[in-house]
Design an enzyme around this catalytic site. Structure first.
Site, PDB file in Angstrom:
ATOM      1  N   LYS A  23     -15.986 103.675  91.919  1.00  0.00           N
ATOM      2  CA  LYS A  23     -15.369 104.981  91.707  1.00  0.00           C
ATOM      3  C   LYS A  23     -15.903 105.648  90.429  1.00  0.00           C
ATOM      4  O   LYS A  23     -16.223 106.821  90.439  1.00  0.00           O
ATOM      5  CB  LYS A  23     -13.839 104.853  91.576  1.00  0.00           C
ATOM      6  CG  LYS A  23     -13.142 104.300  92.806  1.00  0.00           C
ATOM      7  CD  LYS A  23     -11.626 104.371  92.656  1.00  0.00           C
ATOM      8  CE  LYS A  23     -11.058 103.539  91.523  1.00  0.00           C
ATOM      9  NZ  LYS A  23     -11.182 102.070  91.715  1.00  0.00           N
ATOM     10  N   ARG A  98      -2.453 105.776  91.988  1.00  0.00           N
ATOM     11  CA  ARG A  98      -2.558 104.362  92.338  1.00  0.00           C
ATOM     12  C   ARG A  98      -1.275 103.827  92.958  1.00  0.00           C
ATOM     13  O   ARG A  98      -1.237 102.669  93.349  1.00  0.00           O
ATOM     14  CB  ARG A  98      -2.846 103.548  91.077  1.00  0.00           C
ATOM     15  CG  ARG A  98      -4.299 103.094  90.944  1.00  0.00           C
ATOM     16  CD  ARG A  98      -4.377 102.411  89.599  1.00  0.00           C
ATOM     17  NE  ARG A  98      -5.428 101.471  89.427  1.00  0.00           N
ATOM     18  CZ  ARG A  98      -6.543 101.695  88.733  1.00  0.00           C
ATOM     19  NH1 ARG A  98      -6.790 102.874  88.252  1.00  0.00           N
ATOM     20  NH2 ARG A  98      -7.403 100.723  88.544  1.00  0.00           N
ATOM     21  N   ARG A 136     -20.714  93.089  85.537  1.00  0.00           N
ATOM     22  CA  ARG A 136     -20.580  94.388  84.872  1.00  0.00           C
ATOM     23  C   ARG A 136     -20.536  94.211  83.356  1.00  0.00           C
ATOM     24  O   ARG A 136     -19.890  93.302  82.848  1.00  0.00           O
ATOM     25  CB  ARG A 136     -19.285  95.024  85.373  1.00  0.00           C
ATOM     26  CG  ARG A 136     -19.102  96.451  84.979  1.00  0.00           C
ATOM     27  CD  ARG A 136     -18.330  97.206  86.014  1.00  0.00           C
ATOM     28  NE  ARG A 136     -16.908  96.970  85.951  1.00  0.00           N
ATOM     29  CZ  ARG A 136     -16.031  97.632  86.705  1.00  0.00           C
ATOM     30  NH1 ARG A 136     -16.448  98.539  87.571  1.00  0.00           N
ATOM     31  NH2 ARG A 136     -14.751  97.369  86.617  1.00  0.00           N
ATOM     32  N   ARG A 169     -15.794  93.860  79.743  1.00  0.00           N
ATOM     33  CA  ARG A 169     -14.470  94.438  79.529  1.00  0.00           C
ATOM     34  C   ARG A 169     -13.425  93.349  79.712  1.00  0.00           C
ATOM     35  O   ARG A 169     -13.542  92.530  80.614  1.00  0.00           O
ATOM     36  CB  ARG A 169     -14.229  95.526  80.577  1.00  0.00           C
ATOM     37  CG  ARG A 169     -14.048  96.892  80.001  1.00  0.00           C
ATOM     38  CD  ARG A 169     -14.147  97.927  81.069  1.00  0.00           C
ATOM     39  NE  ARG A 169     -13.085  97.797  82.071  1.00  0.00           N
ATOM     40  CZ  ARG A 169     -12.931  98.636  83.089  1.00  0.00           C
ATOM     41  NH1 ARG A 169     -13.778  99.634  83.248  1.00  0.00           N
ATOM     42  NH2 ARG A 169     -11.967  98.468  83.963  1.00  0.00           N
ATOM     43  N   ARG A 180      -6.065  92.328  89.450  1.00  0.00           N
ATOM     44  CA  ARG A 180      -6.256  93.766  89.730  1.00  0.00           C
ATOM     45  C   ARG A 180      -6.402  93.998  91.235  1.00  0.00           C
ATOM     46  O   ARG A 180      -5.891  94.989  91.763  1.00  0.00           O
ATOM     47  CB  ARG A 180      -7.486  94.280  88.987  1.00  0.00           C
ATOM     48  CG  ARG A 180      -7.262  94.344  87.488  1.00  0.00           C
ATOM     49  CD  ARG A 180      -8.548  94.551  86.738  1.00  0.00           C
ATOM     50  NE  ARG A 180      -9.113  95.871  86.954  1.00  0.00           N
ATOM     51  CZ  ARG A 180     -10.373  96.179  86.720  1.00  0.00           C
ATOM     52  NH1 ARG A 180     -11.226  95.259  86.299  1.00  0.00           N
ATOM     53  NH2 ARG A 180     -10.802  97.394  86.924  1.00  0.00           N
TER      54      ARG A 180
END
Ligand code: AMP
Length: 226
Positions: A23, A98, A136, A169, A180
């Protein structure tokens, strides 16, 4: 003329999908292509944590454990942001709404302000997501995201733009990723039916294996020229 080119209302583009579905990457590409603001609740919340203000302190623990922050917090951030003049011609929402209560509040705001809602659902398998998030890396200074597989920095572990050392992160650690994804299944996935029931245009995009540019083309094709 199709439904997209026929509509004159500014568009609220909602990029929807699980964490790691791309996204953020697509929102940045669409911002450049369409010249409209990119609104990421995750980025706004991370900024508040970095500033260390009371709201940042309130949400820090929830974010680090992969859970959602309260609806009122997310709603207030977005409400204030979309009221600014630069959003009048349309904008891109990334990571919001969300939950169903968030979608209800947003739906009322968009209707009051005359926006057309278009939801782009980025569909990706969870096995691909877990691999993708594990690779990532982010620049702690400018926020640029890298992928060790599809978009590595020129020099290993260093940001191309400002030379800072890249980091993982905190909420990209594997156990947090699973939390998540669970939050997505429980609280966010049900929005697909909600959007359809609310009569919003809902467009599905296969965002699994191709690179960001191919996926952008797919989205742009669905949106038409406006
Ligand atoms: P993201 O960068 O969009 O994956 O968001 C990172 C984290 O910020 C999420 O795991 C949540 O803790 C929080 N967050 C971002 N957007 C929202 C939202 N719309 N509602 C609740 N929590 C959010």
């Amino acid at each position: 003329m199709n439904e997209d080119t026929a509509s004159k209302s500014p568009k609220a583009l909602i990029l929807f999908g699980p964490p790691g579905s791309g996204k953020g990457t697509q929102a940045k590409l669409l911002r450049e292509a369409r010249q409209v603001p990119h609104i990421s609740t995750g980025d706004m919340l991370r900024e508040r944590i970095a500033m260390g203000d009371p709201l940042g302190r309130q949400v820090q623990g929830l974010m680090q454990s992969g859970r959602l922050v309260p609806d009122e917090v997310a709603n207030r951030l977005v409400d204030e942001r979309i009221a600014r003049p630069d959003c009048a011609g349309g904008f891109i929402l990334d990571g919001y709404p969300r939950t169903i209560p968030q979608a209800e509040v947003l739906g009322r705001r968009l209707a009051e302000r005359g926006f057309e809602t278009v939801v782009i659902h980025l569909k990706v398998d969870y096995t691909v997501i877990i691999k993708r998030i594990a690779g990532r890396r982010q620049c702690p200074v400018c926020g640029t995201l890298y992928s060790l597989t599809s978009n590595p920095p020129k020099k290993a572990d260093v940001c191309d733009l400002d030379g800072a050392g890249l980091v993982i992160r905190e909420d990209d650690q594997e156990d947090v990723i699973r939390e998540r994804l669970e939050a997505y299944d429980r609280q966010t996935r049900p929005l697909i039916e909600f959007f359809a029931g609310a009569g919003h245009a809902l467009k599905e995009v296969d965002a699994g294996l191709d690179g960001p540019d191919a996926i952008l083309q797919r989205i742009s094709g669905l949106l038409g020229n406006r």
